[in-house]
Enzyme design. Sequence first.
Site, mmCIF file in Angstrom:
data_model
loop_
_atom_site.group_PDB
_atom_site.id
_atom_site.type_symbol
_atom_site.label_atom_id
_atom_site.label_comp_id
_atom_site.label_asym_id
_atom_site.label_seq_id
_atom_site.Cartn_x
_atom_site.Cartn_y
_atom_site.Cartn_z
ATOM 1 N N SER A 103 0.859 -1.052 0.124
ATOM 2 C CA SER A 103 0.014 0.072 -0.081
ATOM 3 C C SER A 103 0.791 1.173 -0.189
ATOM 4 O O SER A 103 1.930 1.169 0.801
ATOM 5 C CB SER A 103 -1.040 -0.054 1.275
ATOM 6 O OG SER A 103 -1.941 0.984 1.081
ATOM 7 N N HIS A 107 2.502 12.380 -0.682
ATOM 8 C CA HIS A 107 2.027 13.415 -0.291
ATOM 9 C C HIS A 107 3.250 14.607 -0.514
ATOM 10 O O HIS A 107 4.236 14.554 -0.274
ATOM 11 C CB HIS A 107 1.433 14.058 1.053
ATOM 12 C CG HIS A 107 0.415 13.094 1.567
ATOM 13 N ND1 HIS A 107 -0.906 13.729 1.152
ATOM 14 C CD2 HIS A 107 0.218 12.235 2.177
ATOM 15 C CE1 HIS A 107 -2.090 12.853 1.663
ATOM 16 N NE2 HIS A 107 -1.145 11.903 2.326
ATOM 17 N N HIS A 117 -2.267 7.307 -4.677
ATOM 18 C CA HIS A 117 -2.628 5.943 -3.656
ATOM 19 C C HIS A 117 -2.440 4.829 -4.658
ATOM 20 O O HIS A 117 -2.854 4.867 -5.887
ATOM 21 C CB HIS A 117 -3.936 6.209 -3.084
ATOM 22 C CG HIS A 117 -4.216 4.928 -2.582
ATOM 23 N ND1 HIS A 117 -5.448 4.231 -3.069
ATOM 24 C CD2 HIS A 117 -4.122 4.075 -1.529
ATOM 25 C CE1 HIS A 117 -5.522 3.011 -2.679
ATOM 26 N NE2 HIS A 117 -4.650 3.050 -1.409
ATOM 27 N N ARG A 121 -3.227 -6.310 -3.324
ATOM 28 C CA ARG A 121 -3.451 -7.021 -2.180
ATOM 29 C C ARG A 121 -3.971 -8.394 -2.436
ATOM 30 O O ARG A 121 -4.853 -8.840 -3.567
ATOM 31 C CB ARG A 121 -4.414 -6.766 -1.075
ATOM 32 C CG ARG A 121 -5.698 -6.101 -1.689
ATOM 33 C CD ARG A 121 -6.651 -5.355 -0.536
ATOM 34 N NE ARG A 121 -7.977 -5.161 -0.935
ATOM 35 C CZ ARG A 121 -7.933 -3.902 -1.672
ATOM 36 N NH1 ARG A 121 -7.270 -3.179 -2.073
ATOM 37 N NH2 ARG A 121 -9.454 -3.718 -2.034
ATOM 38 N N HIS A 152 -5.252 8.348 -16.822
ATOM 39 C CA HIS A 152 -6.369 7.312 -17.153
ATOM 40 C C HIS A 152 -5.756 6.355 -18.298
ATOM 41 O O HIS A 152 -6.196 5.409 -18.383
ATOM 42 C CB HIS A 152 -7.843 8.048 -17.226
ATOM 43 C CG HIS A 152 -8.451 8.138 -15.837
ATOM 44 N ND1 HIS A 152 -9.526 7.312 -15.441
ATOM 45 C CD2 HIS A 152 -8.399 9.202 -15.121
ATOM 46 C CE1 HIS A 152 -9.759 7.553 -14.210
ATOM 47 N NE2 HIS A 152 -9.244 8.822 -14.233
#
Length: 310
Positions: A103, A107, A117, A121, A152
Amino acid sequence: MQQPDRQQITTYLQGLQDQICTALETADGLAANLADNRTGGTFREDHWQRPGGGGGRSRVMADGIVIEKGGVGFSAVEGEASAATLRQLNLTEPADFYATGVSIVIHPRNPRVPIIHMNVRYFELSTGTYWFGGGIDLTPHYVVPEDARWFHQQLKTVCDQHDPAYYSRFKTWADDYFYIPHRQETRGVGGIFFDYLKENETTSKADLFAFQRAVGESFAPIYTHFMAQNHDLPYSPREQHWQGLRRGRYVEFNLAWDRGTKFGLETNGRTESILMSMPPQANWLYDYHPEPNSPEADTLSLLRKGVNWV
């Protein structure tokens, strides 16, 4: 084709953490050299153990030229699923779980560089059920449509190489997931989000693992692009003020709505690692509204679901 087991997946994710940290340190160092020959940021590493089973490696950068605070965490935890976890998974019988993942939240110092972000997992239950999950999303302080379209397009290219239906499906999922209901706005310009991906008649576990790897390995090229492109753009106290408010929105989402944060806390994960996604500073102003037709108002107008960036 041999299907990956949890040890192979875990080993890969440990290596992914290494690759991403190296790429971020290199990019931050390049920015330092271009600026004033300062030293770029480095990651501090903490190893931790979960009392119920497993542990992880948390790496945090807090001294970067571009990155004001960045966390790249790896974990592999296991144990008996709590009642809250069983409810979340719609399970009625007790079960043990194994969960591993990487993860990341970055910033930046410059408000012209976006927050990013990513999470990839793998989750497995003692009942034999397993699934993959993850995603990557971008949270600009100021939405630049060209940057959002480029971002995108990178994700669509990754998705299309594995299943042409993935991008549309996972982009919509991200719009719905990274949404702040009490603000009626999205956290950023979205990206892709997927969960509970299991093998089926046309997709094997190896196929899903290959897709997860492709998503994970897209992170460093995408974010180092924004670091190089935007870190030297000029900004003033006005942009820093807005950055603080947007960081506040980021905190609101993570604490009130993010399932990963809730899962970590409910399973007695390491608090410092779970909350390393928080920015170094964030601001809240009562009933704040940006000036009409300002860059800040333009950004708010684009923080909505269903924007077709590509």
